[in-house]
Design a protein around this motif. Structure first.
Motif, PDB file in Angstrom:
ATOM      1  N   THR A  43       0.690  -1.213  -0.083  1.00  0.00           N
ATOM      2  CA  THR A  43       0.022  -0.028  -0.150  1.00  0.00           C
ATOM      3  C   THR A  43       0.891   1.073  -0.237  1.00  0.00           C
ATOM      4  OG1 THR A  43      -1.739  -1.200   1.143  1.00  0.00           O
ATOM      5  CG2 THR A  43      -1.942   1.257   1.312  1.00  0.00           C
ATOM      6  N   LEU A  44       1.831   1.346   0.881  1.00  0.00           N
ATOM      7  CA  LEU A  44       2.639   2.475   0.919  1.00  0.00           C
ATOM      8  C   LEU A  44       3.893   2.443  -0.099  1.00  0.00           C
ATOM      9  CD1 LEU A  44       3.046   2.999   4.956  1.00  0.00           C
ATOM     10  CD2 LEU A  44       1.577   3.972   3.111  1.00  0.00           C
ATOM     11  N   GLY A  45       4.109   1.266  -0.562  1.00  0.00           N
ATOM     12  CA  GLY A  45       5.015   1.136  -1.473  1.00  0.00           C
ATOM     13  C   GLY A  45       6.488   1.491  -1.058  1.00  0.00           C
ATOM     14  N   ARG A  46       6.659   0.943   0.259  1.00  0.00           N
ATOM     15  CA  ARG A  46       8.155   1.120   0.954  1.00  0.00           C
ATOM     16  C   ARG A  46       8.766  -0.163   1.202  1.00  0.00           C
ATOM     17  NH1 ARG A  46       7.632   6.897   4.059  1.00  0.00           N
ATOM     18  NH2 ARG A  46       9.809   6.234   4.549  1.00  0.00           N
ATOM     19  N   PRO A  47      10.113  -0.118   1.483  1.00  0.00           N
ATOM     20  CA  PRO A  47      10.794  -1.401   1.760  1.00  0.00           C
ATOM     21  C   PRO A  47      10.453  -1.392   3.448  1.00  0.00           C
ATOM     22  CG  PRO A  47      12.284   0.604   1.601  1.00  0.00           C
ATOM     23  CD  PRO A  47      10.917   0.937   1.166  1.00  0.00           C
ATOM     24  N   LEU A  48      10.420  -2.564   3.826  1.00  0.00           N
ATOM     25  CA  LEU A  48      10.397  -3.057   5.353  1.00  0.00           C
ATOM     26  C   LEU A  48      11.296  -2.183   6.172  1.00  0.00           C
ATOM     27  CD1 LEU A  48       9.298  -6.654   5.370  1.00  0.00           C
ATOM     28  CD2 LEU A  48       7.621  -4.720   5.449  1.00  0.00           C
ATOM     29  N   VAL A  49      12.339  -2.014   5.627  1.00  0.00           N
ATOM     30  CA  VAL A  49      13.385  -1.290   6.509  1.00  0.00           C
ATOM     31  C   VAL A  49      13.145   0.056   6.918  1.00  0.00           C
ATOM     32  CG1 VAL A  49      15.511  -2.962   5.809  1.00  0.00           C
ATOM     33  CG2 VAL A  49      14.735  -0.746   4.413  1.00  0.00           C
ATOM     34  N   ASP A  50      12.312   0.656   6.046  1.00  0.00           N
ATOM     35  CA  ASP A  50      11.654   2.019   6.538  1.00  0.00           C
ATOM     36  C   ASP A  50      10.912   2.214   7.763  1.00  0.00           C
ATOM     37  OD1 ASP A  50      12.904   2.824   4.127  1.00  0.00           O
ATOM     38  OD2 ASP A  50      10.934   3.462   3.224  1.00  0.00           O
ATOM     39  N   LEU A  51      10.593   0.786   8.292  1.00  0.00           N
ATOM     40  CA  LEU A  51      10.114   0.881   9.681  1.00  0.00           C
ATOM     41  C   LEU A  51      11.084   0.953  10.589  1.00  0.00           C
ATOM     42  CD1 LEU A  51       7.451   0.243  11.496  1.00  0.00           C
ATOM     43  CD2 LEU A  51       7.954  -2.037  11.521  1.00  0.00           C
ATOM     44  N   LYS A  52      11.183   2.388  11.179  1.00  0.00           N
ATOM     45  CA  LYS A  52      12.308   2.500  12.035  1.00  0.00           C
ATOM     46  C   LYS A  52      12.156   2.276  13.569  1.00  0.00           C
ATOM     47  CE  LYS A  52      14.605   3.860   8.380  1.00  0.00           C
ATOM     48  NZ  LYS A  52      15.523   3.234   7.710  1.00  0.00           N
ATOM     49  N   LEU A  53      10.781   2.227  14.058  1.00  0.00           N
ATOM     50  CA  LEU A  53      10.649   2.007  15.637  1.00  0.00           C
ATOM     51  C   LEU A  53       9.671   1.514  15.762  1.00  0.00           C
ATOM     52  CD1 LEU A  53      11.952   2.350  18.433  1.00  0.00           C
ATOM     53  CD2 LEU A  53      10.736   4.688  18.325  1.00  0.00           C
ATOM     54  N   VAL A  54       9.329   0.368  16.686  1.00  0.00           N
ATOM     55  CA  VAL A  54       8.256  -0.165  17.082  1.00  0.00           C
ATOM     56  C   VAL A  54       7.909  -0.038  18.519  1.00  0.00           C
ATOM     57  CG1 VAL A  54       6.724  -2.168  17.491  1.00  0.00           C
ATOM     58  CG2 VAL A  54       8.168  -1.879  15.221  1.00  0.00           C
ATOM     59  N   VAL A  55       6.865   0.764  18.900  1.00  0.00           N
ATOM     60  CA  VAL A  55       6.595   0.895  20.470  1.00  0.00           C
ATOM     61  C   VAL A  55       5.614  -0.042  21.123  1.00  0.00           C
ATOM     62  CG1 VAL A  55       5.784   2.632  22.017  1.00  0.00           C
ATOM     63  CG2 VAL A  55       7.077   3.339  20.139  1.00  0.00           C
ATOM     64  N   VAL A  56       5.882  -0.425  22.258  1.00  0.00           N
ATOM     65  CA  VAL A  56       4.936  -1.333  22.949  1.00  0.00           C
ATOM     66  C   VAL A  56       4.403  -0.412  23.983  1.00  0.00           C
ATOM     67  CG1 VAL A  56       4.738  -3.465  24.300  1.00  0.00           C
ATOM     68  CG2 VAL A  56       6.159  -3.302  22.186  1.00  0.00           C
ATOM     69  N   THR A  57       3.172  -0.087  23.930  1.00  0.00           N
ATOM     70  CA  THR A  57       2.657   0.795  24.882  1.00  0.00           C
ATOM     71  C   THR A  57       2.201  -0.184  26.359  1.00  0.00           C
ATOM     72  OG1 THR A  57       0.098   0.196  24.266  1.00  0.00           O
ATOM     73  CG2 THR A  57       1.518   2.063  23.426  1.00  0.00           C
ATOM     74  N   HIS A  58       1.895  -1.395  26.348  1.00  0.00           N
ATOM     75  CA  HIS A  58       1.851  -2.210  27.245  1.00  0.00           C
ATOM     76  C   HIS A  58       1.962  -3.570  26.841  1.00  0.00           C
ATOM     77  CE1 HIS A  58      -2.180  -1.531  26.140  1.00  0.00           C
ATOM     78  NE2 HIS A  58      -2.603  -2.729  26.783  1.00  0.00           N
ATOM     79  N   MET A  59       2.040  -4.780  27.676  1.00  0.00           N
ATOM     80  CA  MET A  59       2.167  -5.968  27.290  1.00  0.00           C
ATOM     81  C   MET A  59       1.233  -6.951  26.929  1.00  0.00           C
ATOM     82  SD  MET A  59       5.515  -6.692  26.934  1.00  0.00           S
ATOM     83  CE  MET A  59       5.240  -8.177  26.831  1.00  0.00           C
ATOM     84  N   HIS A  60       0.091  -6.634  26.822  1.00  0.00           N
ATOM     85  CA  HIS A  60      -1.171  -7.367  26.646  1.00  0.00           C
ATOM     86  C   HIS A  60      -1.026  -7.746  25.100  1.00  0.00           C
ATOM     87  CE1 HIS A  60      -3.783  -5.594  29.728  1.00  0.00           C
ATOM     88  NE2 HIS A  60      -3.088  -6.530  30.187  1.00  0.00           N
ATOM     89  N   PRO A  61      -1.782  -8.927  24.660  1.00  0.00           N
ATOM     90  CA  PRO A  61      -1.412  -9.606  23.397  1.00  0.00           C
ATOM     91  C   PRO A  61      -1.637  -8.828  22.140  1.00  0.00           C
ATOM     92  CG  PRO A  61      -2.570 -11.224  24.798  1.00  0.00           C
ATOM     93  CD  PRO A  61      -2.631  -9.837  25.371  1.00  0.00           C
ATOM     94  N   ASP A  62      -2.651  -7.957  22.337  1.00  0.00           N
ATOM     95  CA  ASP A  62      -2.906  -7.335  21.165  1.00  0.00           C
ATOM     96  C   ASP A  62      -1.748  -5.888  21.008  1.00  0.00           C
ATOM     97  OD1 ASP A  62      -4.332  -6.550  23.376  1.00  0.00           O
ATOM     98  OD2 ASP A  62      -5.818  -5.405  22.445  1.00  0.00           O
ATOM     99  N   HIS A  63      -1.014  -5.770  21.765  1.00  0.00           N
ATOM    100  CA  HIS A  63      -0.199  -4.506  21.924  1.00  0.00           C
ATOM    101  C   HIS A  63       1.379  -4.967  21.912  1.00  0.00           C
ATOM    102  CE1 HIS A  63      -3.411  -1.688  22.702  1.00  0.00           C
ATOM    103  NE2 HIS A  63      -3.966  -2.755  23.475  1.00  0.00           N
TER     104      HIS A  63
END
Length: 253
Positions: A43-63
């Protein structure tokens, strides 16, 4: 800055697209990882390396459930509150983790979703530990706001230039009404977090289980009035059921 809203397994997923790269505002569930990667590439037409940071707001399974797998696939570092690592530690923590995975499947069933593989390591090895009011590494316009109560380590993310605030599970929706989440493990901290968010006077609030809301449309006074005075979590619910059962037994004799 553009925020893309993706429909995840049981929650909204928010992906921020900026000149600095892509920022995933929460670790999503394991069932969402392929969809997130497909969205970035197709959809965005970008390589996966463009994902620079993943934040985890808390530890529940959907987060947090998809965070480690996303790191393995994209190389993006994981950022979380220091207390996130120990949330599911020990026998009680592992039991809570299993219950939370089961609750995720229960919610998915109510949403008409099939059971998916969502199991994940309950001990998070974050690359970056986040402190209150610091800027996100690599994304200086985003500020960490600690908002505990749902757990002891919840964080929200504020995009200061636009006044956009992602609050994860601080607010949920039941029968069309905004209400506190389940569980609320630390009621006093939860009230303080609600009050803090109300005082930030942001423009738009993004939630994991509620469509984006103008902040002015949220009745924080009502949410504070509904906030529990005592913890509402698995252990207290089980204890109350046992006491209720024993009370009924005693009254029958």
């Amino acid at each position: 800055m553009q925020i893309h809203r993706l429909q995840g397994y049981i929650q909204n997923i928010y992906l921020a697209e900026q000149t600095e790269g892509l920022l995933l505002l929460d670790g999503c569930s394991r069932a969402d990882v392929r969809m997130v990667c497909d969205y970035i590439t197709n959809t965005l037409g970008r390589p996966l390396v463009d994902l620079k940071l993943v934040v985890v707001t808390h530890m529940h399974p959907d987060h947090a459930g998809g965070a480690a797998l996303l790191r393995n696939i994209t190389g993006a570092p994981l950022a979380a509150h220091p207390a996130a690592r120990n949330w599911y530690s020990g026998l009680a923590g592992r039991t809570a983790h299993a219950i939370d995975v089961g609750l995720t499947w229960w919610v998915a069933k109510r949403l008409g979703k099939p059971r998916r593989h969502i199991w994940y390591n309950p001990i998070l090895s974050a690359d970056i530990l986040l402190q209150d009011e610091q800027s996100l590494p690599g994304f200086p316009d985003w500020q960490v706001i600690c908002t505990p109560g749902h757990t002891n380590h919840d964080i929200s993310l504020l995009h200061r230039p636009d006044g956009h605030l992602y609050v994860a599970d601080l607010i949920v929706q039941v029968r069309g009404r905004l209400v506190p989440p389940y569980p609320v493990c630390h009621p006093n901290q939860y009230r303080q977090s609600l009050q803090r968010v109300a005082e930030l006077q942001v423009q738009q609030v993004f939630c994991a289980h509620v469509p984006p809301q103008p902040a002015a449309a949220i009745d924080f006074a009502s949410l504070l009035a509904q906030a529990p005075a005592k913890p509402k979590n698995h252990w207290h619910s089980a204890r109350n059921r046992i006491l209720h059962y024993l009370g009924r037994r005693d009254s029958a004799h």
